[in-house]
Scaffold this motif. Structure first.
Motif, PDB file in Angstrom:
ATOM      1  N   VAL A  54       0.843  -1.204   0.000  1.00  0.00           N
ATOM      2  CA  VAL A  54       0.000   0.000   0.000  1.00  0.00           C
ATOM      3  C   VAL A  54       0.879   1.256   0.000  1.00  0.00           C
ATOM      4  CG1 VAL A  54      -1.724   1.302   1.319  1.00  0.00           C
ATOM      5  CG2 VAL A  54      -1.896  -1.180   1.146  1.00  0.00           C
ATOM      6  N   GLU A  55       1.983   1.185   0.705  1.00  0.00           N
ATOM      7  CA  GLU A  55       2.954   2.275   0.748  1.00  0.00           C
ATOM      8  C   GLU A  55       4.225   1.812   0.040  1.00  0.00           C
ATOM      9  OE1 GLU A  55       2.825   5.407   1.998  1.00  0.00           O
ATOM     10  OE2 GLU A  55       0.740   5.231   2.635  1.00  0.00           O
ATOM     11  N   GLU A  61       4.304   1.780   5.539  1.00  0.00           N
ATOM     12  CA  GLU A  61       3.039   1.064   5.688  1.00  0.00           C
ATOM     13  C   GLU A  61       2.694   0.841   7.166  1.00  0.00           C
ATOM     14  OE1 GLU A  61       2.027  -1.723   2.518  1.00  0.00           O
ATOM     15  OE2 GLU A  61       1.770  -3.190   4.119  1.00  0.00           O
TER      16      GLU A  61
END
Length: 102
Positions: A54-55, A61
């Motif tokens: 996601v990051e 994250e």
């Protein structure tokens, strides 16, 4: 019943007396809180935290997930890895907290 499932995090009786935990606290109380949050987060997965992508990296994250500053998450992770309180596998995709017990 409310349909929720509850988990309990077990800490060793001498958790706060451990030299590693005392040293972690010297890095800052927030670092200890980050470690405890990581343990709670990984309860359902037997101590495993996986990078979801996601990051850009696991630190960012976890910072997002734990609602903590990225620089403190990095400092905590580096310490945990160095002290054997966190193990890295799969080229940094999987992190295991070996002392998580429920």
């Amino acid at each position: 019943m409310d349909g929720k499932r509850y988990y309990w995090l077990k800490l060793y009786e001498d958790f706060f007396e451990s030299k590693r935990i005392k040293k972690l606290r010297k890095l800052g109380e927030t670092c200890l809180i980050i470690y405890l949050k990581m343990q709670l987060k990984s309860l359902k997965t037997d101590g495993v935290i996986e990078f979801a992508g996601v990051e850009e990296d696991i630190v960012s994250e976890l910072a997002l997930d734990l609602n903590e500053p990225a620089e403190l998450v990095k400092r905590t992770l580096d310490f945990l890895i160095k002290q054997g309180l966190c193990e890295v596998a799969d080229e940094g995709q999987t992190y295991t907290l070996p002392f998580v017990s429920y």
